[in-house]
Design an enzyme around this catalytic site. Structure first.
Site, short mmCIF file in Angstrom:
data_model
loop_
_atom_site.label_atom_id
_atom_site.label_comp_id
_atom_site.label_asym_id
_atom_site.label_seq_id
_atom_site.Cartn_x
_atom_site.Cartn_y
_atom_site.Cartn_z
N ARG A 25 0.79 -1.24 0.00
CA ARG A 25 0.00 0.00 0.00
C ARG A 25 0.82 1.28 0.00
O ARG A 25 0.26 2.37 0.07
CB ARG A 25 -1.00 0.04 1.16
CG ARG A 25 -1.99 -1.09 1.11
CD ARG A 25 -3.23 -0.86 1.93
NE ARG A 25 -2.94 -0.47 3.29
CZ ARG A 25 -3.82 0.16 4.07
NH1 ARG A 25 -5.02 0.45 3.62
NH2 ARG A 25 -3.50 0.47 5.31
N ASP A 26 2.15 1.19 -0.09
CA ASP A 26 2.95 2.42 -0.18
C ASP A 26 4.24 2.16 -0.96
O ASP A 26 5.34 2.49 -0.51
CB ASP A 26 3.26 2.96 1.22
CG ASP A 26 3.74 4.41 1.20
OD1 ASP A 26 3.61 5.07 0.14
OD2 ASP A 26 4.23 4.88 2.24
N ILE A 27 4.09 1.55 -2.13
CA ILE A 27 5.25 1.35 -3.01
C ILE A 27 5.61 2.71 -3.60
O ILE A 27 4.84 3.31 -4.35
CB ILE A 27 4.93 0.33 -4.13
CG1 ILE A 27 4.61 -1.04 -3.54
CG2 ILE A 27 6.07 0.26 -5.15
CD1 ILE A 27 5.77 -1.70 -2.81
N ASN A 31 10.45 4.10 -0.21
CA ASN A 31 10.35 2.80 0.45
C ASN A 31 11.10 1.70 -0.29
O ASN A 31 10.81 0.52 -0.12
CB ASN A 31 8.89 2.41 0.65
CG ASN A 31 8.23 3.27 1.70
OD1 ASN A 31 8.89 3.74 2.63
ND2 ASN A 31 6.94 3.51 1.56
N THR A 64 1.55 7.07 -0.50
CA THR A 64 2.18 8.35 -0.80
C THR A 64 1.49 9.01 -1.99
O THR A 64 1.28 8.37 -3.02
CB THR A 64 3.67 8.13 -1.11
OG1 THR A 64 4.29 7.51 0.02
CG2 THR A 64 4.38 9.44 -1.42
#
Length: 148
Positions: A25-27, A31, A64
């Site tokens: 959920r935040d590639i 990260n 993001t």
């Protein structure tokens, strides 16, 4: 290309080899960590979600800005597709050397000429890649544009 492949391998593992599957959920570029051999590793699983079989998997919006799949913002349903969309943006960012927001919004995928687009997309700080690498980058861009 190795960074992109490393992220693909991580996503494939999380989505296909884990049970239940994990959606990050935040590639995003913040990260992805590189080790001493410049091998990519996905980090920060603070927003990750285990997908529950036979469940709707609804959740609050996480990720993001600029990488979140538009359908997640509308449906709030978490699927592996959320990570895949983010990966497409990340792949274009790796090639371009910065977030591709202006480039993505200015080009419709139906009118995209990827050879012209590659010249516009390449990070100007890097040397011009060989024709073999250019062909691979065009393939990556084709996939990235299909994902967005």
């Amino acid at each position: 290309m190795n960074v992109i492949k490393g992220v693909v391998d991580a996503l494939s593992y999380m989505h296909n080899d884990c049970f239940p599957p994990i959606v990050h959920r935040d590639i995003s570029s913040k990260n992805v960590l590189l080790d001493l051999e410049n091998e990519a590793h996905v980090s920060d699983f603070g927003t990750a979600k285990f997908l529950k079989p036979n469940s709707s998997n609804w959740a609050e919006l996480a990720g993001t800005y600029g990488y979140v799949a538009p359908e997640l913002a509308y449906t709030m349903k978490v699927t592996e597709k959320c990570d895949v969309y983010s990966f497409g943006v990340l792949a274009l960012e790796v090639i371009k050397g910065k977030h591709p927001r202006d480039f993505i919004s200015s080009i419709s995928s139906s009118s995209l000429n990827l050879e012209i687009a590659l010249n516009e997309m390449l990070d100007p700080r890097l040397p011009t890649p060989s024709h073999n690498v250019q062909d691979k980058l065009i393939s990556i861009m084709e996939v990235a544009f299909m994902l967005r």
